[in-house]
Motif scaffolding. Structure first.
Motif, short mmCIF file in Angstrom:
data_model
loop_
_atom_site.label_atom_id
_atom_site.label_comp_id
_atom_site.label_asym_id
_atom_site.label_seq_id
_atom_site.Cartn_x
_atom_site.Cartn_y
_atom_site.Cartn_z
N ASP A 119 0.83 -1.20 0.00
CA ASP A 119 0.00 0.00 0.00
C ASP A 119 0.87 1.25 0.00
O ASP A 119 0.56 2.24 -0.68
N ALA A 120 1.96 1.21 0.76
CA ALA A 120 2.87 2.36 0.81
C ALA A 120 3.50 2.59 -0.57
O ALA A 120 3.62 3.73 -1.03
N GLN A 121 3.89 1.51 -1.22
CA GLN A 121 4.47 1.61 -2.55
C GLN A 121 3.45 2.18 -3.54
O GLN A 121 3.81 2.96 -4.43
N ARG A 122 2.22 1.76 -3.38
CA ARG A 122 1.15 2.28 -4.24
C ARG A 122 1.01 3.79 -4.07
O ARG A 122 0.74 4.51 -5.04
N ALA A 123 1.17 4.24 -2.84
CA ALA A 123 1.06 5.68 -2.56
C ALA A 123 2.33 6.44 -2.94
O ALA A 123 2.34 7.67 -2.91
N THR A 131 8.13 5.73 0.51
CA THR A 131 9.14 4.73 0.84
C THR A 131 9.55 4.75 2.32
O THR A 131 10.21 3.83 2.79
N ASP A 132 9.18 5.80 3.03
CA ASP A 132 9.51 5.91 4.46
C ASP A 132 8.33 5.38 5.28
O ASP A 132 7.24 5.95 5.23
N PRO A 133 8.52 4.29 6.05
CA PRO A 133 7.41 3.71 6.82
C PRO A 133 6.84 4.67 7.86
O PRO A 133 5.65 4.61 8.17
N VAL A 134 7.67 5.57 8.39
CA VAL A 134 7.18 6.53 9.39
C VAL A 134 6.19 7.50 8.74
O VAL A 134 5.12 7.79 9.28
N ILE A 135 6.57 8.01 7.58
CA ILE A 135 5.68 8.92 6.86
C ILE A 135 4.41 8.17 6.43
O ILE A 135 3.31 8.71 6.52
N TRP A 136 4.58 6.93 5.99
CA TRP A 136 3.43 6.14 5.56
C TRP A 136 2.45 5.94 6.69
O TRP A 136 1.24 6.10 6.51
N HIS A 137 2.95 5.63 7.88
CA HIS A 137 2.06 5.40 9.02
C HIS A 137 1.27 6.66 9.38
O HIS A 137 0.13 6.57 9.85
N SER A 138 1.87 7.81 9.16
CA SER A 138 1.18 9.06 9.50
C SER A 138 0.12 9.43 8.47
O SER A 138 -0.81 10.18 8.77
N GLN A 139 0.27 8.91 7.25
CA GLN A 139 -0.66 9.26 6.17
C GLN A 139 -1.50 8.08 5.69
O GLN A 139 -2.34 8.24 4.81
N ARG A 140 -1.27 6.92 6.25
CA ARG A 140 -1.92 5.70 5.76
C ARG A 140 -3.44 5.79 5.80
O ARG A 140 -4.11 5.45 4.81
N GLU A 141 -4.01 6.23 6.89
CA GLU A 141 -5.47 6.26 7.02
C GLU A 141 -6.11 7.13 5.94
O GLU A 141 -7.14 6.77 5.37
N ALA A 142 -5.48 8.26 5.65
CA ALA A 142 -6.03 9.16 4.63
C ALA A 142 -6.01 8.49 3.26
O ALA A 142 -6.99 8.57 2.50
N TYR A 143 -4.92 7.81 2.95
CA TYR A 143 -4.82 7.12 1.67
C TYR A 143 -5.84 5.99 1.57
O TYR A 143 -6.53 5.82 0.55
N LEU A 144 -5.94 5.20 2.64
CA LEU A 144 -6.86 4.07 2.63
C LEU A 144 -8.30 4.54 2.48
O LEU A 144 -9.10 3.93 1.76
N ASN A 145 -8.65 5.64 3.17
CA ASN A 145 -10.01 6.18 3.06
C ASN A 145 -10.28 6.69 1.63
O ASN A 145 -11.37 6.49 1.09
#
Length: 215
Positions: free
Chosen positions: A68-72, A75-89
């Motif tokens: 999912d992070a790659q799709r977005a 590449t930084d897991p910390v940044i991904w975790h902070s933005q993951r919910e917004a992307y998934l929604n």
């Protein structure tokens, strides 16, 4: 390595399925195929666990989370975790919109097809013949006071004739492929009519009378 083994295992199983069509090779294909399936499933399970472990070591929750992070494009897991919910929604909303659009398109195509079919007698009457037969036949049978026997066949259906009523909202299906026994034990051929609601998909009325349909 395990991924390659899994792919080879799948290809081997497919080959054994093909080989099973030949009688001489069937026993060999069966046993080696079973072994290959067990081996392949094990390899795939281990591969999945390994990939998940690597993803967690990289800072992601799982391999799916990393994809999912790659799709977005992150590449930084910390940044991904902070933005993951917004992307998934956002992705969930987009998927919902796509599904709704697909349903709307499908419904429109069905409506257009029905509009065209309703103008053709054979198309419209044939469209509901199977459903009408399934719903009407039991209603016809209930009209029998004693024993009854259907005389239809593959080439002679229960409802060979039809009359479309009004704008096609209902169709009257007609047939005479049933015999009913009267109180004296004599068998009488019966003619029956069934009014079928094409909108509700249900029987409106059934009429059964002695006699055959005219040729």
């Amino acid at each position: 390595m395990l991924v390659g083994i899994s792919i080879l295992g799948i290809l081997y199983v497919v080959a054994m399925v093909f080989l099973a069509f030949f009688k001489r090779c069937r026993k060999f294909a069966l046993w080696t195929g079973i072994i290959a399936i067990a081996f392949t499933l094990t390899a795939m399970t281990v591969t999945g666990s390994q990939i998940n472990a690597e993803a967690r070591a990289a800072g992601y929750d799982s391999a799916d989370d990393q994809r999912d992070a790659q799709r977005a494009g992150i590449t930084d897991p910390v940044i991904w975790h902070s933005q993951r919910e917004a992307y998934l929604n956002t992705w969930a909303a987009e998927k919902k919109q796509q599904e709704a659009a697909a349903r709307a398109t499908k419904n429109q195509e069905r409506a257009e097809a029905d509009a065209t079919c309703s103008k053709d007698f054979n198309c419209w009457s044939n469209k509901f013949n199977r459903a009408a037969t399934k719903a009407c036949a039991p209603q016809v049978e209930r009209a029998a006071k004693n024993s009854f026997e259907w005389t239809d066949s593959f080439t002679s259906p229960k409802f060979p004739r039809a009359a479309i009523n009004g704008n096609g909202a209902s169709i009257t299906y007609v047939g005479d492929a049933i015999k009913m026994q009267n109180g004296f034990g004599a068998w009488i051929i019966m003619t029956y009519e069934c009014d079928f609601d094409t909108v509700a998909g249900s029987v409106v009325a059934v009429r059964v009378n002695p006699g055959q349909l005219p040729e």
